[in-house]
Design an enzyme around this catalytic site. Structure first.
Site, PDB file in Angstrom:
ATOM      1  N   HIS A 138      51.923 -58.630 -93.664  1.00 22.51           N
ATOM      2  CA  HIS A 138      50.948 -57.662 -94.130  1.00 22.51           C
ATOM      3  C   HIS A 138      50.712 -57.881 -95.625  1.00 22.51           C
ATOM      4  O   HIS A 138      51.633 -58.284 -96.310  1.00 22.51           O
ATOM      5  CB  HIS A 138      51.476 -56.240 -93.898  1.00 22.51           C
ATOM      6  CG  HIS A 138      52.723 -55.957 -94.675  1.00 22.51           C
ATOM      7  ND1 HIS A 138      53.966 -56.377 -94.258  1.00 22.51           N
ATOM      8  CD2 HIS A 138      52.929 -55.360 -95.862  1.00 22.51           C
ATOM      9  CE1 HIS A 138      54.870 -56.024 -95.155  1.00 22.51           C
ATOM     10  NE2 HIS A 138      54.271 -55.408 -96.134  1.00 22.51           N
ATOM     11  N   LYS A 545      50.056 -46.252-105.049  1.00 22.23           N
ATOM     12  CA  LYS A 545      49.290 -45.275-104.264  1.00 22.23           C
ATOM     13  C   LYS A 545      49.692 -43.856-104.657  1.00 22.23           C
ATOM     14  O   LYS A 545      48.879 -42.936-104.663  1.00 22.23           O
ATOM     15  CB  LYS A 545      49.540 -45.502-102.762  1.00 22.23           C
ATOM     16  CG  LYS A 545      48.712 -44.585-101.863  1.00 22.23           C
ATOM     17  CD  LYS A 545      48.627 -45.125-100.446  1.00 22.23           C
ATOM     18  CE  LYS A 545      49.919 -44.915 -99.700  1.00 22.23           C
ATOM     19  NZ  LYS A 545      50.065 -43.520 -99.230  1.00 22.23           N
TER      20      LYS A 545
END
EC number: 4.1.1.31
Length: 878
Positions: A138, A545
């Site tokens: 990923h 984030k």
């Protein structure tokens, strides 16, 4: 003035023309003319021609369902071919010196050995370098494996055409091959029909090794040896391995229910199978090469005075490798084959020792020239890849281990571990770790989720130590998170101490990382277990984030400083593991600069770094590219170790602390506190549609419900890069820089940018992101997709983007973004006329699919192609 990028543009033009001819043959002139018309209109639109933009939008909205897929495919493939041309340019003979830097290791050795660093110190550092690149699936590589292989073949064809000695007939043959490959690419479906499994992802990683790294590693070490020998008259050891490789593919089960213990076992077997198969090829070549008779006494005694002593040893190895492959084939087919361990390659020494005996014999008999050919290459592959190819990390969420122990304590009537405080948890775990009796009863029937965690630990316990890397605990925050894993490994019979690595991810956890590790270092049992060696992982994705890139970067920096200090105090050898992504919002960026911007003393000859999905292909997809990347990593780690950056001045720290505090407030004011933000995000980006794309094996969310906090960092960034706002990579940073400038700190910021590698890298990354951001395009998404009552938020975000760009230009005193990195600017500008039409079409298709209850197959496929194309053009996914 000579055009620095003429050969790059020439190759882009050639590939584009062949693609156009292919499209014309498949469809017709009319369709190709429409594509060209839209491309020219996109260029004019980008230069501010509003009439051209209007005409382009009219053309795009008038495309019939049947035209959507070939249109999206055409622009998508052009962007992939532009990427190929750029990759090729960096390894081409015609590459401009501003693009292709001279060999970084050669430069560094010259600087160090020509300076005041002792030669022995340089050589000692080089021989003990421990760089571990961890391949991860990923953010998932969007391109299918079959297409990646064709892209590599295109580069081979371009390379062949560079030969100035080719005859006209040979030139025609190579051009024909190029046309055939591009036709194959055009007629191949780009989008996978099904989501890849974790095993598929692991096989993709093994393909990268076979296609590129298997050759690149010995090539790089041969070059390195030559450079060292020329400067120091010293040969590097046969077993030198400054760079090794690990993997998360098939081992990372954090939030991925498809990675089970059975999957991990299969991946371990496949890793070993690939290694055996590739070593067998090497041995077959060596049987042909090593035909000589002269041998030293040890080899003659070992082979009973054979006439072909080298071949005798190699034939035995050849048979053992064949037996190993047969054994692993049986395991992969679900059998449990009986095998005599002496008949297969069971340990690394089974392969290495006989080859070292051959190497020593050749050297003893004056045949070093032969010894240092294919035989040395094979020995160096063994030093790098071992017999397991990749060391597999296991990663699991801290809560999953706590769930196991809580279920166990409830079953045993000992209370509920989940309700104990940290002191009680540590006390219990240490008591059980020191106990000689087992904790897990033989007849215990655990819940399926708990049973899977226990099965994974049992699997780890059965594996050879060299097959496994680290056991990484995501969302770690307390000492008990580490002790819980150690207890589970003890209870499942793990015979060797495995590296158990806490991963500190959120802003709070990064700030508390040193306190957590300090508490562990104060435990006698723990210090005994680690034997003075500790690995800690720093999370980039989730911290960014959580807090925005500026605050996250400073938290990562200060966390590392504190971890280094407490490790030195406790006499612990610390390795920092950097969980960086391919994108700026996930800690990505040029590896060389990133390593040199770490705190002084934090590298110290060793580092682990994740290499993500599509970045693996960009850095390691071709042998020559991989050699460059290995050289960059080696030189960066050596430089950070022997020539570390200076400590930041107190006033720099104070300024950076204020920037971090202000940027996190600005970031969270939007992402957390703006009530309309989640609604705007879901409407203005293809976030919902991304979940349907068959990308990686892992779900996009940690939980089905929940907002931004439950969304994984990858789709969060992927979605914003699709609508070209790139928000996670800059939000909060520009506002903080502007505030600093307004209070009179601009000269200080400029001093920091000039003299502090950490801050310089941050500004450089911001520049790149700002250059890729397209406020006009994001506004088009907003107009097409977002309810009018939310438009105020888009206006605010674009204002913040403008503030950030202005602040960075004021700081750098440049007239335009990336003025100091023209190659990067050229790379972005080259792609824009091809990405823009895909963005406009994507917004149009998103509007269609959201209006209609059931979209046509063509609309859905075209939408996926626009997503893949924008990702290819932006050179990053998540």
């Amino acid at each position: 003035m000579v055009d620095m990028y003429a050969s790059l543009r020439s190759n882009v033009g050639t590939l584009g023309q062949i693609l156009g001819d292919t499209i014309r043959t498949d469809l017709d002139d009319t369709f190709l003319d429409k594509i060209e018309q839209i491309r020219h209109l996109a260029k004019s639109s980008r230069q501010g021609d509003s009439a051209a933009r209007k005409e382009m939008l009219t053309l795009l909205s008038s495309l019939s369902d049947d035209e959507l897929v070939p249109f999206a495919k055409a622009f998508n493939q052009f962007l992939n071919l532009a990427n190929i041309a750029e990759q090729f340019h960096t390894i081409s003979r015609n590459c401009d010196e501003l693009v292709c830097v001279p060999d970084p290791v050669e430069q560094l050795l010259g600087r160090m050995l020509g300076g005041n660093i002792d030669q022995e110190k340089v050589l000692a550092c080089l021989k003990t370098l421990d760089i571990d690149l961890v391949l991860t699936a990923h953010p998932t590589e969007i391109s299918r494996r079959t297409l990646i292989q064709k892209y590599s073949a295109v580069i081979d064809s371009l390379t062949a055409q560079e030969n100035t000695q080719l005859t006209e007939q040979e030139k025609k043959q190579h051009h024909l091959r190029l046309r055939q490959l591009i036709a194959q690419i055009w007629h191949t479906n780009e989008i996978r029909n099904e989501r890849p499994t974790p095993v598929d992802e692991a096989r993709w990683g093994l393909c990268t090794i076979e296609a590129s790294l298997w050759q690149a590693v010995p090539d790089f070490l041969r070059q390195l040896n030559q450079q060292v020998e020329e400067r120091t008259n010293t040969q590097l050891p046969t077993d030198i391995a400054p760079v090794r490789f690990s993997s998360w593919m098939g081992g990372d089960r954090d939030g991925n229910p498809f990675v089970t213990s059975a999957v991990t076992q299969e991946v371990l077997d496949r890793n070993r199978h690939t290694a055996a198969r590739l070593y067998l090829k090497d041995v077959v070549l060596l049987v042909n090469e090593l035909s000589m008779e002269g041998a030293n006494e040890a080899l003659l005694a070992y082979t009973n005075n054979s006439n072909e002593p080298y071949r005798d040893v190699l034939r035995t190895l050849r048979q053992k490798l064949r037996n190993t492959i047969d054994y692993l084939n049986g395991r992969l087919e679900g059998q449990h084959p009986d095998v005599d361990p002496s008949e297969i390659i069971w340990h690394e020494s089974d392969l290495k020792d006989p080859l070292m005996m051959l190497y020593q014999s050749l050297c003893d008999r004056g045949m070093s020239l032969i010894a240092n050919g294919l035989l040395l290459d094979m020995l160096r592959r063994i030093a790098c890849f071992g017999i397991h190819m990749l060391r597999l990390d296991v990663r699991q969420d801290a809560d999953r281990h706590a769930d196991v122990i809580a279920e166990l304590t409830r079953y045993l009537g000992m209370g509920d571990y989940a309700h104990w405080d940290e002191t009680e948890k540590q006390s219990f775990l240490l008591r059980e770790l020191s106990s000689k009796r087992p904790l897990i009863p033989a007849n215990w029937q655990a819940s399926p989720e708990v049973e899977e965690v226990v099965k994974t630990c049992r699997l780890v316990a059965t594996q050879p130590a060299r097959a496994m890397g680290s056991y990484v605990i995501s969302m770690a925050s307390q000492p008990s998170d580490v002790l819980a894993v150690l207890l589970l490994l003890k209870e499942t019979g793990c015979p060797h101490p495995m590296r158990v690595v806490p991963l500190f991810e959120t802003l709070d956890d990064l700030n508390n990382a040193s306190a957590c590790m300090s508490a562990l270092f104060s435990i006698d049992w723990y210090r005994g277990y680690t034997k003075g060696i500790q690995e800690v992982m720093i999370g980039y994705s989730d911290s960014a984030k959580d807090a925005g890139v500026m605050a996250a970067a400073w938290a990562q920096y200060t966390a590392q400083e504190k971890l280094v200090a407490i490790s030195q105090e406790a006499n612990i050898k610390l390795t920092l593991f950097h969980g960086r992504g391919g994108t700026i919002g996930r800690g990505g960026g040029p590896a060389h600069e990133a390593i040199l911007s770490q705190p002084p003393g934090s590298v110290d000859g060793r580092i682990r770094v994740t290499e993500q999905g599509e970045m693996i292909r960009f850095k390691f997809g071709l042998p020559k590219l991989a050699v460059q990347s290995l050289a960059l990593y080696t030189s960066a780690v050596m430089e950070a170790t022997l020539l570390p950056p200076p400590e930041p001045k107190p006033e720099w720290r104070q300024c950076m602390q204020q920037l971090a505090e202000e940027s996190v407030l600005a970031y969270r004011a939007i992402v957390r506190e703006e009530p309309d933000f989640v609604s705007y995000f879901r409407a203005a980006t293809p976030e919902i549609e991304l979940g349907k794309l068959p990308l990686g094996s892992r779900p996009a969310k940690r939980r089905v419900d929940g907002g931004i906090e439950s969304l994984r960092a990858i789709p969060w960034i992927f979605a914003w890069s699709q609508n070209r706002l790139m928000l996670p990579a800059w939000l909060g940073a520009g506002e903080a820089l502007k505030a600093a400038s307004e209070r009179g700190d601009l000269p200080l910021l400029q001093e920091m940018e000039k003299h502090w590698p950490f801050f310089k890298t941050r500004i450089s990354m911001l520049e790149m992101v700002y250059a890729k951001a397209e406020p006009n395009l994001s506004k088009f998404y907003e107009t097409s997709l977002v309810p009018k009552e939310l438009h105020h938020l888009g206006v605010q975000l674009r204002e913040r983007l403008a503030i950030g760009i202005e602040a960075v230009l004021e700081l750098t005193q440049a007239e335009s973004l990336m003025a100091h990195t023209p190659w990067n600017r050229e790379s972005v500008e080259l792609r824009n006329p091809y990405i823009d039409p895909l963005n406009f079409l994507q917004a149009e298709l998103l509007a269609r699919t959201r209006r209609e209850e059931q979209s046509s197959k063509n609309v859905e496929l075209a939408l996926m192609l626009t997503i893949a194309g924008v990702a290819a053009g932006m050179r990053n996914t998540g």
